[in-house]
Design a protein around this motif. Structure first.
Motif: not given
Length: 478
Positions: A323-330, A374-382
């Motif tokens: 779940k690395h942030v660079k994977v989400w951004i890419s 982006y929303k999926r990634a944000y919810h994962f990190f929060r």
């Protein structure tokens, strides 16, 4: 006495008799020095030179320093440039011999000695010196002790091939060296490759393949496989390359470089199904040394083939592993950029292609899919990875840039509302024993959804403000 009487032949006879009758006892610097100076006085420079050379060959080296100086002065007066260089070379040889007597494994001294000998020595003398050098084997079978020693063999082989131009002796040097190396303990890929390349230069392809085959059997290393495959590729033997890559991956299944090169070979041959199958086998490996490179190349391959659905599926599979942030951004950028533009970027197109990419905006559906990522990634990190605050900030910065370029004012404002506030905090620093040794400052992030979790924060801020104001008022009253 004879010289004072002017009896030059008699004086010379006395010196010659002394050297002949006294034997080893005559090997003194004083005797030879006076004998050489006598001949120099008689203007017999050739005889004087012969005496100096004989003396330097027989007098102990540690006692010959003064004699060297006298010989140097003699050659400066009566010799030419070649004679002076011979004197200097002889002096250096004596010094090297003394150094090597103290430490026979001083390989730097051997290299310097061999370099000197190759400039002025004979083939027989040079080969003899090489044989002496390689006979001084490192005392321990550890590779770090052999790294300098192995270059003696390399220089020996190069001398035989390039300077002596003796093909058979060169082949024998390589053969003996490869037999001598303890391959079960460690090996040197360089020696295998140099031996094979030598056979190629002799147009002996069968011999080169035999050497590479022995190397793979005795000491399979990445450099050996790469060199062997490169040779077969230059010859156009694709089937042999495939067999070699198969063997390569049997030996090193965790090498992402090997998987990527194999897939790149099939891709360049237009074998799409083969390329995809190789990538599938690669990503299924439990251990990979550089998985991020492999996944990126696989995704870029599917993008280049115009397979957006397959590429999307790969991103989802990758997110199951990391779940690395660079994977989400890419992933989000993949959804927001037209596929043909992504393919051009993957092929490193020129600057004009980049300008066209900026001019073409994503469609509404593409924007919505990117926002969903982006929303999926944000919810994962929060919600799940709450301690990864810096990664969450990186994600929000990328999301904010996306909305600023393609979104509306409302969508941008919504993302800005999620941005955290940076605060400076202090924490204890502990040593290895766990005892507190001091305090350090660090920056932390407070998100909007964390405000309720810290109800006392505003109270503390108000108390700090009141205390500061009170101190200022007390100072003014005084």
């Amino acid at each position: 006495f004879e010289a004072k009487l002017g009896e030059i032949p008699n004086a010379r006879a006395v010196y010659e008799t002394a050297v002949r009758e006294l034997g080893l006892d005559a090997n003194t610097v004083e005797l030879f020095s006076k004998f050489a100076k006598f001949e120099e006085y008689c203007k017999e420079t050739d005889r004087a030179r012969a005496i100096y050379k004989y003396a330097l060959d027989n007098v102990p080296k540690k006692e010959a320093e003064d004699l060297f100086k006298e010989y140097m002065q003699f050659e400066k007066k009566f010799g030419d440039k070649k004679d002076i260089e011979d004197v200097i070379g002889k002096k250096k040889r004596f010094q090297y011999e003394e150094d090597l007597k103290r430490d026979p494994t001083n390989y730097d001294a051997w290299f310097d000695y061999l370099r000197l000998e190759q400039q002025s020595g004979t083939d027989a003398g040079i080969r003899d010196l090489f044989e002496r050098a390689i006979s001084n084997v490192p005392p321990v079978q550890e590779k770090r002790f052999w790294k300098r020693y192995i270059y003696l063999w390399i220089n020996y082989a190069l001398y035989e091939e390039l300077q002596a131009e003796d093909v058979e002796r060169t082949r024998e040097v390589y053969t003996q060296c490869l037999k001598f190396i303890p391959h079960k303990t460690f090996s040197f890929s360089k020696m295998w490759i140099l031996a094979a390349q030598f056979e190629i230069r002799q147009k002996n392809l069968k011999g080169a393949r035999k050497i590479y085959g022995m190397a793979i059997g005795m000491a399979p290393k990445k450099k050996i496989f790469d060199s062997y495959i490169e040779m077969e590729m230059q010859l156009g033997n694709v089937d042999r390359c495939r067999i070699l890559y198969g063997k390569y991956l049997e030996v090193c299944p965790s090498s992402c470089d090997a998987w990527c090169k194999f897939a790149d070979l099939e891709k360049n041959l237009g074998e799409v199904d083969r390329t995809r199958a190789i990538f599938e086998l690669a990503v299924q490996q439990t251990m990979l040394d550089k998985p991020e490179i492999l996944w990126k190349m696989y995704i870029d391959f599917e993008i280049g083939e115009g397979e957006r659905v397959r590429a999307r599926d790969l991103y989802e599979r990758l997110l199951e592993r990391t779940k690395h942030v660079k994977v989400w951004i890419s992933f989000a950028r993949f959804e927001s950029v037209p596929l043909h533009k992504l393919a051009l970027e993957g092929e490193a197109e020129d600057q004009e292609a980049g300008e066209d990419d900026q001019a073409e905006a994503p469609t509404y559906d593409m924007q919505q899919k990117a926002r969903e990522i982006y929303k999926r990634a944000y919810h994962f990190f929060r919600d799940t990875a709450t301690d990864m605050k810096e990664e969450c900030v990186m994600l929000l910065e990328a999301w904010k840039a996306f909305e600023a370029e393609f979104g509306t004012a409302e969508s941008l404002k919504e993302v800005e509302a999620k941005m955290p506030r940076q605060v400076k905090r202090r924490r204890a620093v502990r040593d290895e024993a766990g005892e507190e040794v001091g305090m350090e400052e660090y920056y932390d992030y407070i998100f909007a959804d964390e405000a309720g979790a810290a109800p006392n924060l505003k109270l503390l801020q108000a108390a700090y403000k009141w205390k500061k104001q009170k101190v200022a008022d007390d100072g003014g009253n005084e």
